[in-house]
Design an enzyme around this catalytic site. Structure first.
Site, short mmCIF file in Angstrom:
data_model
loop_
_atom_site.label_atom_id
_atom_site.label_comp_id
_atom_site.label_asym_id
_atom_site.label_seq_id
_atom_site.Cartn_x
_atom_site.Cartn_y
_atom_site.Cartn_z
N SER A 26 0.84 -1.18 0.00
CA SER A 26 0.00 0.00 0.00
C SER A 26 0.88 1.23 0.00
CB SER A 26 -0.88 0.01 1.25
OG SER A 26 -1.56 1.23 1.40
N TYR A 49 -0.80 -0.75 10.26
CA TYR A 49 -0.89 -1.00 8.82
C TYR A 49 0.31 -0.39 8.11
CZ TYR A 49 -3.15 -1.59 4.27
OH TYR A 49 -3.45 -1.97 2.98
#
Length: 178
Positions: free
Chosen positions: A146, A159
């Site tokens: 990501s 994350y």
């Protein structure tokens, strides 16, 4: 691009929903010989594998897999290779979780789980598939990361950290295994 995937064997973790499911569908539409969808959600996996199997008979199987457990990943890769007549051309390490939470609310258990899913799941897949890919003379491994691994955001510390680690591993292995 379609010809590149034709008659190839692909494994997709997180394959029962979202990006993983879309990837399974795309690979099958491109003529992949076999697509192995691996996911922890057994009900969703069964439903989606049946749906894809109706559209592409004999070319897709679902294998319930817990990417946080190395033995589960190794067993899945073994089953995938069997289904793929001993070959795996592509491993798409796609399984992952966002896990948004304020840093002060996270525990070490939260952090361990975040790394187990978003980092170690891919690591286990890479380790398990490399001997197969080496024996067949090559293959490709794609790890879903990501942009948050490059540009962190508030409430996304777990994350961000796990995806940054995955990006680092991916970049390093690209040069090492090339």
């Amino acid at each position: 691009m379609k010809d590149y995937y034709k008659n190839k064997v692909a494994v997709v973790t997180g394959g029962a929903s979202g990006i993983g499911l879309a990837l399974c569908e795309l690979l099958l539409s491109f003529g992949a010989q076999a697509v192995i969808s691996a996911d922890l959600n057994g009900d969703k996996l069964k439903t989606e594998t049946a749906r894809l199997g109706d559209a592409y008979p004999g070319r897709v199987i679902g294998i319930k897999t817990d990417v946080t457990n190395e033995e589960s990943v190794v067993a899945m890769i073994g089953q995938a290779a069997e289904f793929g007549s001993g070959q795996i051309h592509f491993l798409f390490n796609n399984a992952g979780l966002g896990l948004a939470k304020a840093f002060d609310e996270t525990t070490n258990t939260d952090w361990k789980f975040a790394f187990d899913v978003n980092f170690f799941g891919a690591l286990y897949g890479i380790r398990a598939v490399l001997p197969i890919m080496r024996a067949q003379g090559g293959g490709h491994i794609a790890n879903t990361a990501s942009g948050i691994g490059f540009v962190p955001m508030a409430y996304q510390s777990m994350y961000s950290a796990t995806k940054a680690a995955l990006i680092g591993l991916t970049g390093s292995l690209r040069y090492e295994l090339w």
